[in-house]
Scaffold this motif. Structure first.
Motif, short mmCIF file in Angstrom:
data_model
loop_
_atom_site.label_atom_id
_atom_site.label_comp_id
_atom_site.label_asym_id
_atom_site.label_seq_id
_atom_site.Cartn_x
_atom_site.Cartn_y
_atom_site.Cartn_z
N GLU A 24 0.83 -1.21 0.00
CA GLU A 24 0.00 0.00 0.00
C GLU A 24 0.86 1.26 0.00
OE1 GLU A 24 -2.69 -0.50 3.29
OE2 GLU A 24 -4.21 -1.37 1.96
N ALA A 25 2.02 1.20 0.69
CA ALA A 25 2.93 2.34 0.67
C ALA A 25 3.46 2.60 -0.74
CB ALA A 25 4.09 2.10 1.64
N ALA A 26 3.53 1.56 -1.54
CA ALA A 26 3.98 1.69 -2.92
C ALA A 26 2.84 2.06 -3.86
CB ALA A 26 4.63 0.38 -3.38
N GLY A 27 1.63 2.24 -3.31
CA GLY A 27 0.48 2.63 -4.13
C GLY A 27 -0.24 1.49 -4.79
N LYS A 28 -0.01 0.27 -4.33
CA LYS A 28 -0.66 -0.91 -4.91
C LYS A 28 -1.89 -1.31 -4.09
CE LYS A 28 2.48 -1.24 -8.08
NZ LYS A 28 2.16 -0.99 -9.51
N GLU A 29 -2.94 -1.66 -4.75
CA GLU A 29 -4.15 -2.10 -4.06
C GLU A 29 -4.08 -3.60 -3.82
OE1 GLU A 29 -8.99 -2.45 -4.73
OE2 GLU A 29 -7.81 -1.08 -5.97
N ILE A 30 -4.28 -4.00 -2.58
CA ILE A 30 -4.27 -5.41 -2.21
C ILE A 30 -5.67 -5.78 -1.72
CG2 ILE A 30 -3.24 -7.20 -0.76
CD1 ILE A 30 -1.28 -6.02 -2.73
N PRO A 31 -6.33 -6.71 -2.40
CA PRO A 31 -7.67 -7.09 -1.94
C PRO A 31 -7.59 -7.82 -0.61
CG PRO A 31 -6.92 -8.59 -3.65
CD PRO A 31 -5.89 -7.50 -3.56
N ARG A 32 -8.63 -7.67 0.22
CA ARG A 32 -8.66 -8.37 1.50
C ARG A 32 -10.09 -8.42 1.99
NH1 ARG A 32 -6.88 -3.28 3.62
NH2 ARG A 32 -5.44 -3.35 1.87
N PHE A 33 -10.37 -9.45 2.79
CA PHE A 33 -11.66 -9.56 3.47
C PHE A 33 -11.47 -9.59 4.99
CE2 PHE A 33 -12.78 -11.50 -0.68
CZ PHE A 33 -13.78 -10.62 -1.04
N CYS A 34 -10.51 -10.37 5.46
CA CYS A 34 -10.37 -10.52 6.91
C CYS A 34 -9.49 -9.44 7.51
CB CYS A 34 -9.82 -11.90 7.26
SG CYS A 34 -8.08 -12.15 6.78
N TYR A 35 -8.54 -8.90 6.77
CA TYR A 35 -7.61 -7.92 7.32
C TYR A 35 -8.31 -6.58 7.54
CZ TYR A 35 -3.73 -4.61 7.64
OH TYR A 35 -2.88 -3.62 8.04
N HIS A 36 -8.06 -5.97 8.71
CA HIS A 36 -8.55 -4.62 8.99
C HIS A 36 -7.51 -3.91 9.82
CE1 HIS A 36 -11.05 -1.35 10.57
NE2 HIS A 36 -11.83 -1.56 9.53
N GLU A 37 -7.28 -2.64 9.50
CA GLU A 37 -6.19 -1.89 10.11
C GLU A 37 -6.29 -1.82 11.63
OE1 GLU A 37 -8.01 -1.00 7.62
OE2 GLU A 37 -6.70 -0.66 5.90
N ARG A 38 -7.52 -1.84 12.17
CA ARG A 38 -7.70 -1.64 13.61
C ARG A 38 -7.94 -2.94 14.38
NH1 ARG A 38 -8.11 3.90 13.50
NH2 ARG A 38 -9.12 4.70 11.62
N LEU A 39 -7.82 -4.06 13.68
CA LEU A 39 -8.04 -5.35 14.32
C LEU A 39 -6.79 -6.21 14.21
CD1 LEU A 39 -11.61 -6.14 12.92
CD2 LEU A 39 -11.04 -5.02 15.07
N SER A 40 -6.71 -7.23 15.06
CA SER A 40 -5.57 -8.14 14.99
C SER A 40 -5.59 -8.92 13.68
CB SER A 40 -5.60 -9.10 16.18
OG SER A 40 -6.81 -9.86 16.15
N ILE A 41 -4.45 -9.44 13.31
CA ILE A 41 -4.32 -10.16 12.04
C ILE A 41 -4.83 -11.59 12.21
CG2 ILE A 41 -2.68 -11.08 10.35
CD1 ILE A 41 -0.96 -8.58 10.95
N ALA A 42 -5.71 -12.02 11.30
CA ALA A 42 -6.26 -13.37 11.36
C ALA A 42 -5.71 -14.25 10.25
CB ALA A 42 -7.78 -13.32 11.30
N GLY A 43 -5.50 -13.69 9.07
CA GLY A 43 -5.00 -14.50 7.95
C GLY A 43 -5.99 -15.54 7.48
N ASN A 44 -7.30 -15.23 7.59
CA ASN A 44 -8.33 -16.22 7.25
C ASN A 44 -8.63 -16.34 5.77
OD1 ASN A 44 -8.67 -16.75 9.92
ND2 ASN A 44 -10.59 -15.65 10.16
N CYS A 45 -8.79 -15.19 5.11
CA CYS A 45 -9.46 -15.23 3.80
C CYS A 45 -8.51 -15.58 2.66
CB CYS A 45 -10.14 -13.89 3.53
SG CYS A 45 -9.01 -12.51 3.20
#
Length: 662
Positions: A24-45
């Motif tokens: 994201e710092a490089a300006g690339k969009e990364i799709p995600r469903f489980c990841y959220h900036e304010r929550l712990s990392i789950a690595g589910n989706c």
């Protein structure tokens, strides 16, 4: 700081950052469903797969992979594209074809990402699985067949809300998300899981089937259900606000909102005052504006000085309070008060009534002392900051009746006299914050005792207000020495009530009362003349939150019936009374406010200076009583809301409601 390449772009990220954050710092969009900036990392989706070298020759989940020096990351390789298509294909195996009837349609992450990263067809023809519906209470509607088990709602309930009622049962294909024993979620922040849910599994029950997102006009606003000043987006169609959603403001509400902020808006169209009323023969009768103004003019004949007074209610914005103060000043009156809850505290300098540590600053405290405050109900989004401080090692001490604040608390007693005997763990701590609530300020000397304690501890001191309009009125000097009791003792003959609904007005039985407000609530019942005002969604307004942060809201819809913006009512009335106010439009009014009170001219927090140490004046004692007894019914808008009424009945008072299928 690791340096790596993302699609050939050199990027440097802080230590501890993930590959996803580097992308994201490089300006690339990364799709995600489980990841959220304010929550712990789950690595589910597994939707955030990227190709990383050096490393195994397979895609890796970027949300859970630490960024390291020398990594080469590809987000656009053939391997990455194929992997994402495969993940999307798996996610859609069991997802129902509900888009035409799903409330998430048009703002659904699954729709957007299946379009952008999906294959366009599926190779699976087995029957889709179905999941029985769950019950999560009056706020959250569930269609759990749509759930993709990202666990965002589970992590939010545990980490942010602090009410661990949502979890997963069973395993593998049979895994289901549900509340404990399928009871209603009791958190006052439960509505946030609707925003977090990337699919339509959790949607807003009160908003179900009301509108599509593209039908709505979106207006930036400021919430008035508490004094935090939550930044919201008001979605309206025609003359009605259909929903209130949080806007991101890292310094105030981050991206959260309380359930009252979200769902009290259905009270805006119920129990409304839509025309003027005049009391004739002991009964209120509808009247024209001119008839109402003439009745006030007759009551004002011969009245001067402090024979005329005014009270500003919890939801009054800066413009209307200033207009009322100016009108009273034209009569030579200084009898005006905004502390209508009876609380008394020093108003000699802004630092004495502001939340000086700031909302965001609470996170960095190492010890917190709550004096007469239940922040879970009085300011839920301050409570989430206290939880974040605890995660960083802070300890919380409290004086007041014991309640569940969603985190460990060392209770020191229910009497404010406990301030005289604080534990060593608090007196020897550094970076201490003392938070005084209105429960302490209604005890004689309670405010001074809390402030003296903060000075003795070398702590930051903050007053936790419960009313959205209170700090703005204090900044305007809308106070009388001695508070509400002093106003009552002056026995005014004419009294203006600017949305005053939370106060016992029996002490003013001898006064001719003019109520300017929106709902047929307590203030209207006591009034001799009622003038229909505009709700917070129906006028542009300036609000100062508990920090003294100046924020501006825009008009989302127009007032109902003959309702008018409060300051325009006072301007029109002033002409009839022969005391014409010196402004004709909002721009001129704000210019006058800026001239008299520069701190209210610009958005943000104006510096308040150092807090003087007030004399304590002897020992103070008294049992603390919290100001809020029902979180969901704290103002006339909330009391008129069917959703808030049901939340109160079910979540606080144990009533049961049968669903349609029952």
């Amino acid at each position: 700081m690791p340096k790596l390449k993302v699609d050939g772009i050199d990027v440097e990220v802080p230590a501890g950052a993930t590959v996803l954050q580097a992308c994201e710092a490089a300006g690339k969009e990364i799709p995600r469903f489980c990841y959220h900036e304010r929550l712990s990392i789950a690595g589910n989706c597994r939707m955030c797969l990227v190709e990383v070298k050096p490393g195994p020759p397979k895609p890796q989940a970027s949300c859970a992979l630490p960024a390291a020096d020398g990594q080469e990351v590809r987000t656009d390789s053939a391997m990455t594209k194929k992997a994402r298509e495969g993940v999307m294909e798996f996610l859609l195996i069991n997802h129902p074809l509900d888009c035409p009837i799903c409330d998430q349609g048009g703002e659904c992450d699954l729709q957007d990402q299946s379009m952008a990263y999906g294959k366009g067809h599926s190779r699976y023809d087995e029957n889709k699985r179905a999941v029985t519906e769950k019950y999560m209470g009056p706020i959250v509607k569930t269609v759990m067949t749509r759930c993709i088990q990202c666990t965002r709602c589970v992590r939010f309930a545990e980490e942010v809300a602090g009410v661990e009622e949502i979890g997963a049962i069973y395993r593998g294909e049979n895994m289901q998300i549900t509340t404990y024993l399928e009871h209603a979620a009791t958190s006052e922040l439960s509505g946030n899981v609707v925003d977090l849910c990337p699919v339509g599994a959790l949607t807003s029950k009160p908003y179900a089937f009301e509108a599509r997102p593209w039908e709505l006009k979106k207006t930036p606003g400021i919430d008035v259900m508490d004094a935090v000043g939550t930044n919201v987006r008001l979605d309206s169609r025609g003359r009605q606000v259909l929903r209130s959603l949080p806007r991101i403001n890292e310094d105030v509400n981050e991206e959260w909102a309380s359930d009252k902020t979200r769902h009290a808006v259905d009270g805006l169209v119920r129990n409304r005052i839509d025309k003027p009323y005049v009391r004739v023969g002991g009964k209120l009768q509808s009247a024209t504006w001119d008839e109402a103004f003439q009745a006030i003019a007759r009551a004002a004949e011969g009245v001067t000085g402090n024979a005329i007074g005014g009270l500003a209610g919890d939801l009054a914005e800066v413009e209307s309070v200033y207009a009322l103060k100016t009108l009273l000043g034209a009569y030579g009156s200084s009898l005006h008060e905004a502390r209508v809850d009876g609380a008394l505290y020093d108003v000699s300098q802004p630092a004495s009534w502001r939340f000086n540590p700031t909302i965001a600053g609470v996170e960095h405290a190492k010890a917190i002392l709550l004096v007469g405050s239940n922040p879970r109900w009085e300011a839920p989004l301050v409570n989430t900051r206290i939880r974040k401080a605890i995660k960083r090692g802070a300890k919380v001490f409290a004086i007041g009746p014991q309640v569940d604040l969603t985190y460990p608390v060392e209770w020191l007693g229910e009497d404010i006299a406990a301030l005289g005997d604080l534990p060593d763990a608090l007196t020897q701590a550094t970076d201490v914050i003392v938070i005084a609530g209105m429960g302490a300020c209604t005890i004689e000397g309670g405010y001074g005792a809390a402030r003296q304690t903060a000075a003795a501890l070398g702590a930051g001191f903050g007053l936790l207000h419960t009313a959205a309009g209170r700090v703005g009125a204090l900044e305007l000097g809308f106070v009388t020495e001695g508070g509400l009791a002093a106003v009552a003792a002056a026995a005014p003959k004419l009294l203006f009530l600017l949305g005053v609904d939370e106060t016992d007005l029996s002490a003013f039985d001898g006064a001719f009362k003019v109520y300017i407000g929106t709902h047929g609530d307590r203030g209207a019942h006591a009034a001799d003349v009622i003038l229909p005002g505009a709700a917070y969604t129906e006028k542009p307004g300036t609000w100062a939150n508990l920090e003294g942060r100046v924020q501006r809201a825009e008009r989302a819809v127009f007032p109902v019936g003959d309702g008018r913006e409060d300051w325009t009512i006072l301007r029109a009335l002033s002409a009839v009374l022969g005391k014409t106010l010196p402004f004709d439009n909002l721009g001129a009014l704000r210019a006058k406010i800026a001239g008299d009170h520069p701190t209210l001219a610009n958005e943000g927090i104006a510096l308040s200076g150092a807090l003087d140490v007030a004399p304590r004046g002897g020992d103070v004692s008294g049992a603390i009583v919290y100001p809020i007894t029902d979180f969901y019914l704290t103002n006339p808008i909330a009391r008129s809301s069917p959703t808030m009424q049901r939340c109160s009945a079910e979540l606080l008072h144990g009533e049961t409601f049968a669903e349609a299928a029952e």
